[in-house]
Design a protein around this motif. Structure first.
Motif, PDB file in Angstrom:
ATOM      1  N   VAL A 174     -36.100 -38.965  45.741  1.00 23.25           N
ATOM      2  CA  VAL A 174     -35.022 -38.693  44.763  1.00 23.25           C
ATOM      3  C   VAL A 174     -34.173 -37.201  44.921  1.00 23.25           C
ATOM      4  O   VAL A 174     -34.315 -36.628  45.849  1.00 23.25           O
ATOM      5  N   ARG A 175     -32.565 -38.023  44.077  1.00 27.88           N
ATOM      6  CA  ARG A 175     -32.028 -36.096  45.076  1.00 27.88           C
ATOM      7  C   ARG A 175     -31.388 -35.632  44.001  1.00 27.88           C
ATOM      8  O   ARG A 175     -30.514 -36.457  42.737  1.00 27.88           O
ATOM      9  N   THR A 176     -31.342 -35.037  43.795  1.00 29.31           N
ATOM     10  CA  THR A 176     -31.156 -33.621  42.445  1.00 29.31           C
ATOM     11  C   THR A 176     -30.027 -33.228  42.833  1.00 29.31           C
ATOM     12  O   THR A 176     -29.704 -32.564  44.154  1.00 29.31           O
ATOM     13  N   PRO A 177     -29.471 -32.500  41.732  1.00 24.70           N
ATOM     14  CA  PRO A 177     -28.364 -31.694  42.222  1.00 24.70           C
ATOM     15  C   PRO A 177     -29.386 -29.951  41.399  1.00 24.70           C
ATOM     16  O   PRO A 177     -29.883 -29.997  41.615  1.00 24.70           O
ATOM     17  N   VAL A 178     -28.381 -29.319  42.437  1.00 26.29           N
ATOM     18  CA  VAL A 178     -28.993 -27.719  41.513  1.00 26.29           C
ATOM     19  C   VAL A 178     -28.071 -27.782  41.055  1.00 26.29           C
ATOM     20  O   VAL A 178     -26.903 -27.070  40.297  1.00 26.29           O
TER      21      VAL A 178
ATOM     22  N   THR B  26     -49.869 -32.048  31.751  1.00 27.80           N
ATOM     23  CA  THR B  26     -49.518 -32.347  32.715  1.00 27.80           C
ATOM     24  C   THR B  26     -48.966 -33.708  33.262  1.00 27.80           C
ATOM     25  O   THR B  26     -49.776 -35.169  32.401  1.00 27.80           O
ATOM     26  N   LEU B  27     -48.403 -34.199  33.850  1.00 33.74           N
ATOM     27  CA  LEU B  27     -47.703 -35.817  34.125  1.00 33.74           C
ATOM     28  C   LEU B  27     -47.483 -35.606  35.384  1.00 33.74           C
ATOM     29  O   LEU B  27     -47.075 -34.952  36.602  1.00 33.74           O
ATOM     30  N   THR B  28     -47.448 -37.395  35.799  1.00 31.53           N
ATOM     31  CA  THR B  28     -47.462 -37.647  37.311  1.00 31.53           C
ATOM     32  C   THR B  28     -45.835 -37.664  37.427  1.00 31.53           C
ATOM     33  O   THR B  28     -44.664 -38.767  36.539  1.00 31.53           O
ATOM     34  N   VAL B  29     -44.687 -36.912  38.517  1.00 38.56           N
ATOM     35  CA  VAL B  29     -43.515 -37.235  38.319  1.00 38.56           C
ATOM     36  C   VAL B  29     -42.950 -38.344  39.956  1.00 38.56           C
ATOM     37  O   VAL B  29     -43.447 -37.545  40.750  1.00 38.56           O
ATOM     38  N   SER B  30     -42.272 -39.415  39.332  1.00 37.08           N
ATOM     39  CA  SER B  30     -42.087 -39.872  41.006  1.00 37.08           C
ATOM     40  C   SER B  30     -41.023 -40.348  40.777  1.00 37.08           C
ATOM     41  O   SER B  30     -40.064 -40.992  39.958  1.00 37.08           O
ATOM     42  N   GLY B  31     -40.708 -40.253  41.980  1.00 35.61           N
ATOM     43  CA  GLY B  31     -39.247 -41.265  42.195  1.00 35.61           C
ATOM     44  C   GLY B  31     -39.631 -42.182  43.671  1.00 35.61           C
ATOM     45  O   GLY B  31     -40.675 -42.830  43.347  1.00 35.61           O
TER      46      GLY B  31
ATOM     47  N   GLY C 112     -30.540 -27.043  31.742  1.00 31.04           N
ATOM     48  CA  GLY C 112     -29.696 -27.801  30.507  1.00 31.04           C
ATOM     49  C   GLY C 112     -28.568 -28.455  30.490  1.00 31.04           C
ATOM     50  O   GLY C 112     -28.039 -29.339  29.779  1.00 31.04           O
ATOM     51  N   ASN C 113     -27.888 -28.361  32.065  1.00 33.02           N
ATOM     52  CA  ASN C 113     -26.924 -29.947  32.938  1.00 33.02           C
ATOM     53  C   ASN C 113     -27.751 -30.333  32.662  1.00 33.02           C
ATOM     54  O   ASN C 113     -28.629 -29.938  34.270  1.00 33.02           O
ATOM     55  N   LEU C 114     -27.596 -31.957  32.848  1.00 36.12           N
ATOM     56  CA  LEU C 114     -27.945 -32.899  33.621  1.00 36.12           C
ATOM     57  C   LEU C 114     -26.740 -33.761  33.974  1.00 36.12           C
ATOM     58  O   LEU C 114     -27.431 -34.111  34.386  1.00 36.12           O
ATOM     59  N   SER C 115     -26.119 -33.076  34.475  1.00 38.33           N
ATOM     60  CA  SER C 115     -25.071 -33.483  35.108  1.00 38.33           C
ATOM     61  C   SER C 115     -25.478 -34.225  36.683  1.00 38.33           C
ATOM     62  O   SER C 115     -25.727 -33.818  37.354  1.00 38.33           O
ATOM     63  N   GLY C 116     -25.818 -34.988  36.684  1.00 36.70           N
ATOM     64  CA  GLY C 116     -25.517 -35.608  38.122  1.00 36.70           C
ATOM     65  C   GLY C 116     -27.590 -36.124  38.522  1.00 36.70           C
ATOM     66  O   GLY C 116     -27.883 -35.898  39.295  1.00 36.70           O
ATOM     67  N   ALA C 117     -27.905 -35.394  37.127  1.00 37.71           N
ATOM     68  CA  ALA C 117     -29.788 -35.227  37.652  1.00 37.71           C
ATOM     69  C   ALA C 117     -30.294 -36.625  37.697  1.00 37.71           C
ATOM     70  O   ALA C 117     -29.777 -38.229  37.944  1.00 37.71           O
ATOM     71  N   GLY C 118     -31.356 -36.544  38.475  1.00 40.09           N
ATOM     72  CA  GLY C 118     -31.981 -37.703  39.577  1.00 40.09           C
ATOM     73  C   GLY C 118     -32.525 -38.448  38.374  1.00 40.09           C
ATOM     74  O   GLY C 118     -33.288 -38.136  37.295  1.00 40.09           O
ATOM     75  N   LEU C 119     -32.906 -39.466  38.994  1.00 40.84           N
ATOM     76  CA  LEU C 119     -33.897 -40.453  38.583  1.00 40.84           C
ATOM     77  C   LEU C 119     -34.841 -40.669  39.004  1.00 40.84           C
ATOM     78  O   LEU C 119     -36.102 -40.554  39.968  1.00 40.84           O
ATOM     79  N   VAL C 120     -35.904 -40.597  37.770  1.00 40.86           N
ATOM     80  CA  VAL C 120     -37.504 -39.718  37.358  1.00 40.86           C
ATOM     81  C   VAL C 120     -38.065 -40.310  36.910  1.00 40.86           C
ATOM     82  O   VAL C 120     -38.138 -40.986  36.261  1.00 40.86           O
ATOM     83  N   ILE C 121     -39.559 -41.146  37.335  1.00 39.18           N
ATOM     84  CA  ILE C 121     -40.376 -41.686  36.204  1.00 39.18           C
ATOM     85  C   ILE C 121     -41.704 -40.361  35.877  1.00 39.18           C
ATOM     86  O   ILE C 121     -42.002 -40.395  36.832  1.00 39.18           O
ATOM     87  N   LEU C 122     -41.608 -40.744  34.157  1.00 40.57           N
ATOM     88  CA  LEU C 122     -42.743 -39.665  34.074  1.00 40.57           C
ATOM     89  C   LEU C 122     -43.901 -40.348  34.032  1.00 40.57           C
ATOM     90  O   LEU C 122     -43.415 -41.594  32.502  1.00 40.57           O
ATOM     91  N   GLU C 123     -44.968 -40.179  34.414  1.00 38.26           N
ATOM     92  CA  GLU C 123     -46.124 -41.204  33.064  1.00 38.26           C
ATOM     93  C   GLU C 123     -47.877 -40.257  33.362  1.00 38.26           C
ATOM     94  O   GLU C 123     -47.649 -39.220  33.674  1.00 38.26           O
ATOM     95  N   ASN C 124     -47.573 -40.662  31.887  1.00 40.65           N
ATOM     96  CA  ASN C 124     -48.946 -39.906  31.406  1.00 40.65           C
ATOM     97  C   ASN C 124     -50.020 -40.459  31.530  1.00 40.65           C
ATOM     98  O   ASN C 124     -49.971 -41.461  31.797  1.00 40.65           O
TER      99      ASN C 124
END
Lengths: 210, 210
Positions: free
Chosen positions: B104-108, B67-72, B112-124
């Motif tokens: 964070v603001r994600t598109p729907v 598992t990871l920690t996902v941060s905005g 597989g489509n990352l167009s406009g995808a939101g910026l997040v930090i993934l941390e172990n």
């Protein structure tokens, strides 16, 4: 008919009359919140304390400056807004997503119905005063309308209708309870899960399907 | 016709044939999760690290031990499950409720489509290794079906349909994308907001309305 200002005015009036026949309501999204009894205001904020309303949400219902921490077995929700005026019984309205977050199981009830309500702890973070109450529900989706609107669109208090809301996550909400009162504006109230499922924001239009 | 075992068998067979004509699908609820690229597995877990699949979720797709920690900008989601196998690009699927929680603001989008995808930090959280990626989306509701099912019910890959799911928060989901593959089972995939809005649990039935 010749093209004249009078003719254009007539077309516009007819168009407005047609739109007026369509049972549209504004959709409002209710964030999690707390209604307090007078007794619990006293316990949480001090004897004789008066809540400080800051913003009218519905006619006669206000968001207050005060917030509380709402906790279940697994976690807490901080800064949950208190609404005024006080009510006969304390009631917390949270989403089903919140259920998982804090570890409580709420029924989906009409506001005011605490049958089967979940047990939560309400705490004032400023003085650590707390109460434990079986008072947590998820709100049943519902539509407020005026008697005029009800008559015009042949709707009745207590009727259950569907409401269609737009794309790109278009959704038809079944099981919407109609409430009629002269004190209401035409508004559908949904919670944040329903808003996010349908990508709906405050003020979006919903179409009532009887 | 006389009442006989043969007659009852015939009635049952006819009933099954009728039910078989109805385009029902099982609804599965996707919790928030992470797909990692091979490169990001290396950065987060160490060069040459292999993910540890523990449970098959879809044919060929597994929940892993990791598992990871996902941060905005505003907050974090802890213990977000990593799925295997690795993909060409790292992708985080969260709900719109999660959007508000972590800022964070994600598109729907379709997966597989990352167009406009939101910026997040993934941390172990075990070794504090982290990556920052524009990879967060909310998943578009979609329906997996087999070519047989598609043919039987006159459905096509890429078609957009509605799916009706039951009470007490009955909901019709518009804008559901049909995906056809021989590797699929008949399943509708929704996220936790959609599940909670409709009080839907894994395995509930949805009715496709073309």
């Amino acid at each position: 008919m010749e093209l004249s200002i009078e003719y254009l005015k007539q077309i516009i009036a007819e168009t407005i009359a047609e739109i007026d026949k369509i049972p549209f309501v504004q959709v409002l999204v209710s964030n999690r919140h707390v209604h307090l009894s007078g007794e619990d205001v006293g316990i949480l904020f001090g004897e004789g304390y008066q809540l400080s309303p800051v913003k009218e949400l519905l006619p006669g219902q206000f968001a207050c400056e005060e917030t509380l921490t709402v906790s279940g077995e697994k976690g807490s929700l901080k800064k949950v807004r208190v609404l005024s005026p006080v009510r006969p019984e304390t009631q917390v309205e949270i989403s089903l997503t919140d259920n998982f977050t804090i570890g409580v199981r709420t029924p989906v009830n009409e506001s005011g119905n605490l049958s089967g309500a979940g047990l939560v702890i309400l705490e004032n973070p400023l003085n650590s005063a707390r109460v434990e109450r079986k008072c947590a529900i998820a709100a049943q989706r519902h539509v407020h309308i005026t008697p005029d609107f009800a008559e015009k669109h042949a709707l009745k208090n207590g009727q259950v209708v569907s409401v269609e809301v737009g794309s790109p996550r278009g959704t038809v909400f079944r099981d919407c309870l109609i409430r009629v009162s002269k004190d209401f504006k035409e508004e559908m109230h949904i919670d944040t899960d329903e808003a996010n499922a349908g990508m709906i924001k405050n003020g979006d239009l919903g179409l009532i399907i009887p």
